[in-house]
Scaffold this motif. Structure first.
Motif, PDB file in Angstrom:
ATOM      1  N   LEU A 135       0.825  -1.219   0.000  1.00 29.37           N
ATOM      2  CA  LEU A 135       0.000   0.000   0.000  1.00 29.37           C
ATOM      3  C   LEU A 135       0.858   1.267   0.000  1.00 29.37           C
ATOM      4  O   LEU A 135       0.495   2.285   0.604  1.00 29.37           O
ATOM      5  N   SER A 138      -1.062   3.988  -2.085  1.00 28.92           N
ATOM      6  CA  SER A 138      -2.522   3.919  -2.026  1.00 28.92           C
ATOM      7  C   SER A 138      -3.173   5.242  -1.637  1.00 28.92           C
ATOM      8  O   SER A 138      -4.359   5.462  -1.914  1.00 28.92           O
ATOM      9  N   ARG A 158       1.865  -6.833  -4.215  1.00 27.58           N
ATOM     10  CA  ARG A 158       0.709  -6.776  -5.109  1.00 27.58           C
ATOM     11  C   ARG A 158      -0.210  -5.600  -4.808  1.00 27.58           C
ATOM     12  O   ARG A 158      -0.949  -5.152  -5.677  1.00 27.58           O
ATOM     13  N   SER A 159      -0.161  -5.100  -3.582  1.00 36.05           N
ATOM     14  CA  SER A 159      -1.054  -4.000  -3.203  1.00 36.05           C
ATOM     15  C   SER A 159      -0.364  -2.647  -3.237  1.00 36.05           C
ATOM     16  O   SER A 159      -0.933  -1.659  -2.769  1.00 36.05           O
ATOM     17  N   ASP A 162      -2.576  -0.175  -5.150  1.00 34.16           N
ATOM     18  CA  ASP A 162      -4.020  -0.206  -4.900  1.00 34.16           C
ATOM     19  C   ASP A 162      -4.571   1.214  -4.745  1.00 34.16           C
ATOM     20  O   ASP A 162      -3.866   2.133  -4.312  1.00 34.16           O
ATOM     21  N   ASP A 163      -5.857   1.342  -5.095  1.00 36.73           N
ATOM     22  CA  ASP A 163      -6.597   2.605  -4.949  1.00 36.73           C
ATOM     23  C   ASP A 163      -6.013   3.732  -5.807  1.00 36.73           C
ATOM     24  O   ASP A 163      -6.148   4.912  -5.474  1.00 36.73           O
ATOM     25  N   GLU A 183      -0.711  -8.591 -12.477  1.00 32.96           N
ATOM     26  CA  GLU A 183      -1.825  -8.003 -11.732  1.00 32.96           C
ATOM     27  C   GLU A 183      -2.046  -6.537 -12.097  1.00 32.96           C
ATOM     28  O   GLU A 183      -3.131  -5.993 -11.863  1.00 32.96           O
ATOM     29  N   LYS A 190      -8.625  -2.534 -11.192  1.00 35.44           N
ATOM     30  CA  LYS A 190      -7.603  -2.019 -10.290  1.00 35.44           C
ATOM     31  C   LYS A 190      -6.976  -0.744 -10.840  1.00 35.44           C
ATOM     32  O   LYS A 190      -6.856   0.263 -10.142  1.00 35.44           O
TER      33      LYS A 190
END
Length: 502
Positions: A135, A138, A158-159, A162-163, A183, A190
Motif C-alpha cells: 500500500l 494507495s 501486489r497492493s 491499490d486505490d 496483476e 484495479k
C-alpha cells in the motif's frame, strides 16, 4: 506634497494618495529582489509564483515551512536518502507535481504522501529504491503519472498500487524486476485508466503470452517489453509479430531492441527471425479470423489502439454502413463500439471494416469473419453417429471372433461320432465274416450271403459296376480269383474290399 522635477524649469505635482501608492510599489519590488522573503521562499531556493525549485543544492533534508500554496516542488539532484511522513509538517493541498529524481532515496514511508492528497505527478526516478512496500502509493488516489525508472526495484507487493484508479502512466524500466506483474494489467478494475506500462530493461525472461493476447489493443500499444533477457519460443514470435502487424507503438518504435536468447545457444537473436531455419523454424504468422456458426449471435470487437474513440462506424462485406436507421436489422452497434450480429447467416461472411475516430487520432481496423454452413452442434452430432457406427461394427467383429475361437472345438464332436460308428462296423464285419465256431445257421447265412454276392451285379474295371453280368460270367470270374472263396479271410476281404450293391 511631493515635487518631481522632470527637467530644468519644469515640475510635476502629485497628490498625497498617489505618492503613498508609488512608495509601496517601490518597496515591494525591493523586497522581492532581496530573496523572495515576501513569498516565504525557503533559503537558497528559487520561487516563482507557486513554483518552488530547490534543485541541485546538495540538500540532505527537505526544507521545512513550505508555502501552503505551493503547486510544483522540485527537489531533484540532491542527497536525500529518506522520505518520512513528516517531510512536510503542514498540508499542501495545492501541490500537484513533486520531483524527487536523482537523489539517494532508499526508504519511503507508507505515510509519506498523507499531506499531499492531490498529487498528480510524482517523479522518483534515478534513486536507490529496492522494494515497493504494501500500500505504498494507495494514498495517491489522484496520481496520473508515476516515474520509478532507473532504480533497484526487485520486489513489488501486489497492493503497492491499490486505490490508484486515475493512474495513466507507470514507468518501471531499468530495474531488477524478474517477474512480469500481470496483476497491473489483468484486473482492469484495479488500474482502469492505465495506458502506459514501461517494463523495458529489466530481468524478465518469460511472458504470460496467452494473457497478453487478451489485452485490448490500446493497452498493448503502451506496453513496453524491449531490452529484457526473454527466452525464445514460437509463442513469443507470434505475440510480437501480431503487435507489429497492428502497428503498435510498443513494438514498431523498439523493433531492434526486441531480442531473445535461444534455448541451446549462447546468443541473442531478434524475435522476428524465429521463423527462420537457423533459429526455431516457427510457423509463419497469419492473422486469425473470427469463426461463427449458423444461427449464433456474434460480437465483433473494434479492437482499436485509439483509446476513448468517440465514433465507431462499421462497414459490412456488402457495403452496408452501421449504425443505420433500420428497425428490423440483425446488426447493432453496441455502446462500446462493437458490432453485434444476431442469427448469423452464411451471407454475413466476409471482411468487416471499423472506423475509429478520436480528437487526436483515427484508425481503420479490418476483421475477417468465417461462417460455417451448419450449426455449432451439427458436425459433432454427425461425428458421434459415425463414431457409434464404427464402435458397433468393431464390437460385432469381436463377438464373431469370440464365437469362432473361444467356443468348444468341433473336432471332438467328430471324434465321438467316429467312435460311435466303430461298433456298427464291427457288427457288419461279424455279419460278413465266418468262423469255425459259428453255428450251422450262421454257415447257412454265409452261403446265402455268398450266393447273394455272386448273383448280384459285380464291380468292373475302373470301379464301375456291370449290371448285366450273368451267373455264368460270375462263376468264371470266381474261378480266376487268386484265392479260394471258401477261406473265411478271403470272404471277409472280398466283402470288405468290394462294395455291395443291392
Amino acid at each position: 506634497m511631493w515635487l518631481w522635477y522632470l527637467a530644468p524649469g519644469q515640475r510635476l505635482g502629485l497628490s498625497g494618495g498617489k505618492v503613498w501608492l508609488l512608495v509601496l510599489l517601490l518597496l515591494g519590488c525591493g523586497l522581492a529582489r532581496e530573496g523572495g522573503s515576501i513569498l516565504n521562499c525557503p533559503p537558497k531556493c528559487v520561487c516563482a509564483s507557486n513554483i518552488i525549485s530547490c534543485s541541485k543544492l546538495g540538500l540532505g533534508v527537505i526544507p521545512t515551512k513550505l508555502p501552503r500554496f505551493t503547486a510544483i516542488l522540485d527537489l531533484s539532484h540532491n542527497n536525500l536518502t529518506r522520505l518520512r511522513a513528516d517531510w512536510t509538517p503542514t498540508r499542501l493541498p495545492h501541490l500537484h507535481s513533486l520531483l524527487l529524481n536523482h537523489n539517494a532515496l532508499g526508504f519511503i514511508s507508507t505515510e509519506a504522501f498523507c499531506h499531499v492528497p492531490h498529487l498528480r505527478y510524482l517523479d522518483l526516478s534515478s534513486n536507490s529504491i529496492k522494494v515497493l512496500e504494501e500500500l505504498l502509493f494507495s494514498q495517491l488516489q489522484e496520481l496520473e503519472v508515476l516515474l520509478l525508472y532507473n532504480n533497484q526495484i526487485a520486489q513489488m507487493d501486489r497492493s503497492a498500487f491499490d486505490d490508484m484508479a486515475r493512474l495513466q502512466k507507470l514507468y518501471l524500466s531499468q530495474n531488477q524486476i524478474s517477474r512480469f506483474p500481470m496483476e497491473l494489467v489483468k484486473d482492469r478494475a484495479k488500474l482502469p485508466d492505465l495506458a502506459l506500462l514501461d517494463l523495458s530493461a529489466n530481468k524478465i525472461k518469460g511472458l504470460p503470452v496467452a494473457a497478453l493476447k487478451g489485452l485490448p489493443a490500446w493497452m498493448k500499444n503502451g506496453l513496453y517489453l524491449h531490452s529484457n533477457p526473454l527466452s525464445c519460443d514460437c509463442g513469443l514470435y507470434e505475440l510480437f509479430t501480431h503487435w507489429h502487424t497492428r502497428q503498435l507503438s510498443s513494438v514498431v518504435d523498439f523493433r531492434e531492441e526486441l531480442v531473445c536468447s535461444l534455448p541451446l545457444a549462447k546468443r541473442s537473436v531478434s524475435v522476428f527471425t524465429l521463423n527462420s531455419q537457423d533459429s526455431l523454424n516457427c510457423s509463419e504468422f497469419k492473422e486469425h479470423m473470427l469463426e461463427a456458426y449458423l444461427g449464433d449471435t456474434v460480437t465483433i470487437n473494434c479492437d482499436t489502439k485509439v483509446r476513448g474513440a468517440t465514433t465507431r462506424e462499421w462497414v459490412t462485406p456488402n457495403n452496408r454502413r452501421f449504425p443505420e436507421e433500420t428497425a428490423n436489422s440483425t446488426m447493432t452497434v453496441l455502446g462500446n463500439g462493437s458490432l453485434q450480429i444476431r442469427l448469423v447467416r452464411v451471407e454475413d461472411m466476409g471482411t468487416y471494416t471499423c472506423y475509429a475516430v478520436s480528437q487526436a487520432f483515427n484508425e481503420t481496423l479490418y476483421v475477417d469473419v468465417m461462417v460455417h454452413n451448419f450449426t455449432q452442434h451439427g458436425p459433432h452430432d454427425t461425428l458421434n453417429t459415425a463414431y457409434t457406427t464404427l464402435v458397433g461394427c468393431i464390437l460385432s467383429v469381436i463377438l464373431v471372433l469370440i464365437y469362432l475361437y473361444l467356443t468348444p472345438c468341433r473336432c471332438c464332436c467328430h471324434g465321438n461320432e467316429k467312435l460311435a460308428a466303430q461298433p456298427e462296423d464291427s457288427i457288419n464285419s461279424s455279419m460278413l465274416s465266418t468262423t469255425p465256431n459259428h453255428n450251422p445257421e450262421a454257415a447257412g447265412l454265409k452261403g446265402s450271403l455268398s450266393h447273394l454276392a455272386t448273383s448280384g451285379p459285380m464291380q468292373g474295371q475302373n470301379g464301375k459296376v456291370k449290371p448285366n453280368s450273368t451267373p455264368e460270367q460270375a462263376a468264371r470270374r470266381a474261378q480266376k480269383a487268386p484265392r479260394k472263396m471258401s477261406d473265411p479271410d478271403s470272404v471277409s476281404s472280398v466283402f470288405s474290399d468290394t462294395p455291395i450293391v443291392v
